[in-house]
Design an enzyme around this catalytic site. Structure first.
Site, PDB file in Angstrom:
ATOM      1  CG  MET A  93      -3.941   4.939   5.799  1.00 47.01           C
ATOM      2  SD  MET A  93      -4.112   3.113   6.090  1.00 47.01           S
ATOM      3  CE  MET A  93      -2.474   3.147   6.227  1.00 47.01           C
ATOM      4  NE  ARG A  94     -10.382   9.729   7.394  1.00 41.23           N
ATOM      5  CZ  ARG A  94      -9.524  10.692   7.960  1.00 41.23           C
ATOM      6  NH1 ARG A  94      -9.184  10.947   8.428  1.00 41.23           N
ATOM      7  NH2 ARG A  94     -10.928  11.246   9.278  1.00 41.23           N
ATOM      8  CG  ASN A 110      -8.592  -1.748   2.514  1.00 40.69           C
ATOM      9  OD1 ASN A 110      -8.842  -0.985   1.756  1.00 40.69           O
ATOM     10  ND2 ASN A 110      -8.866  -2.490   3.568  1.00 40.69           N
ATOM     11  CG  HIS A 112      -5.848  -5.540   6.443  1.00 39.42           C
ATOM     12  ND1 HIS A 112      -5.722  -4.146   7.411  1.00 39.42           N
ATOM     13  CD2 HIS A 112      -5.086  -6.515   7.253  1.00 39.42           C
ATOM     14  CE1 HIS A 112      -4.877  -4.366   8.998  1.00 39.42           C
ATOM     15  NE2 HIS A 112      -4.281  -6.069   8.040  1.00 39.42           N
ATOM     16  CD  GLN A 176       3.344 -12.628  -3.059  1.00 41.52           C
ATOM     17  OE1 GLN A 176       2.565 -12.862  -3.704  1.00 41.52           O
ATOM     18  NE2 GLN A 176       5.077 -12.865  -3.107  1.00 41.52           N
TER      19      GLN A 176
HETATM   20  C1  GAR Z   1      -0.459  -1.262   2.031  1.00 41.21           C
HETATM   21  O1  GAR Z   1       0.543  -1.885   2.315  1.00 41.21           O
HETATM   22  C2  GAR Z   1      -1.750  -1.218   2.193  1.00 41.21           C
HETATM   23  O2  GAR Z   1      -1.863  -2.856   2.524  1.00 41.21           O
HETATM   24  C3  GAR Z   1      -1.693  -0.786   3.536  1.00 41.21           C
HETATM   25  O3  GAR Z   1      -0.893   0.346   3.176  1.00 41.21           O
HETATM   26  C4  GAR Z   1      -0.319   0.321   2.361  1.00 41.21           C
HETATM   27  C5  GAR Z   1      -0.260   1.400   1.124  1.00 41.21           C
HETATM   28  O4  GAR Z   1       0.936   1.029   0.207  1.00 41.21           O
HETATM   29  N1  GAR Z   1      -3.384  -0.899   3.835  1.00 41.21           N
HETATM   30  C6  GAR Z   1      -3.621   0.033   5.065  1.00 41.21           C
HETATM   31  O5  GAR Z   1      -3.329  -0.474   6.174  1.00 41.21           O
HETATM   32  C7  GAR Z   1      -5.330  -0.317   5.429  1.00 41.21           C
HETATM   33  N2  GAR Z   1      -5.472  -0.010   6.197  1.00 41.21           N
HETATM   34  P1  GAR Z   1       0.270   2.184  -0.945  1.00 41.21           P
HETATM   35  O6  GAR Z   1       0.194   3.281  -0.460  1.00 41.21           O
HETATM   36  O7  GAR Z   1       2.327   1.797  -1.799  1.00 41.21           O
HETATM   37  O8  GAR Z   1      -0.109   1.271  -1.738  1.00 41.21           O
END
Ligand code: GAR
Length: 217
Positions: A93-94, A110, A112, A176
């Site tokens: 989240m950076r 990445n 998303h 997914q």
């Molecule tokens: C995931 O849903 C990923 O797509 C999202 O954070 C979650 C992390 O889950 N990423 C974002 O929103 C990036 N902007 P996790 O820590 O269980 O892998």
């Protein structure tokens, strides 16, 4: 013998995407070495998951750095020392600065939790519900200079149900994510990914196509 393809995973949170990559790697289906897991958050579950799998970890806390650029320089140092071929952002989240992009051109990906280019940014499951979209999903993309705008490698579609909350939708999208992120990494590790402008070409991926992924060649 072929040099192993080395990746680093950067994660800020629970690390379920990291876990899916570790699990796939352990089955022998992902031809990669997870050289390093980095978090900006000392309490990240991802660090614990990596340690349990015997993977080197590093916490680089963004709060210890006066600017995004300083923080990114510390990331680049660690990633270069680990000699990684690919940087995998998994719930990191950076915002990445040009310092990272220049050090790893077209080597940062990445995931998303929405179907880009719809719903970039944060809280995107709630945004998709509030908008009244019938489908959302997830996207693996190269990272470029803007947020959630880079070339798309693979997507999966998830229906939005009338009774969905952001949490239930996020959970189905995550299922997914855990499928398509290892798939994208495998394509990259096998050298099957090239860029034509902003189009991503995957060579010889016929066997991987199903109704939920984007049709490739
Ligand atoms: C995931 O849903 C990923 O797509 C999202 O954070 C979650 C992390 O889950 N990423 C974002 O929103 C990036 N902007 P996790 O820590 O269980 O892998």
């Amino acid at each position: 013998m072929k040099k192993p393809y080395r990746i680093a995973v950067l994660a800020s949170g629970g690390g379920t995407n990291l876990q899916s990559i570790i699990d796939q790697q352990q089955t022998g289906e992902l031809p990669i070495t997870i050289a390093l897991v980095i978090s900006n958050n000392p309490g990240a579950g991802a660090l614990e998951r990596a340690q349990q799998a015997g993977i080197s970890t590093l916490c680089i806390n963004h709060r210890d750095y006066p600017t995004r650029e300083n923080f990114d320089r510390a990331l680049v140092n660690a990633l270069q020392q680990a000699e990684v071929d690919l940087v995998v952002l998994a719930g990191f989240m950076r915002i990445i600065t040009p310092i990272m992009l220049t050090a790893f051109p077209q080597r940062i990906i990445n995931i998303h939790p929405a179907l880009l280019p719809s719903f970039p940014g944060l809280n995107v499951q709630q945004q998709a519900i509030d908008y009244g979209a019938r489908f959302s999903g997830c996207t693996v993309h190269f990272v470029d200079a803007d947020v959630d705008t880079g070339p798309i490698i693979i997507q999966a579609v998830v229906p939005i149900l009338a009774e969905d909350s952001a949490a239930t939708l996020a959970e189905r999208i995550l299922e997914q994510e855990h499928r398509i992120y290892p798939q994208a990494i495998q394509w990259l590790a096998e050298g099957r990914v090239t860029l034509d402008g902003r189009k991503v070409i995957i060579t010889d991926s016929r066997s991987c196509v199903n109704t939920l992924t984007n049709p490739t060649h």
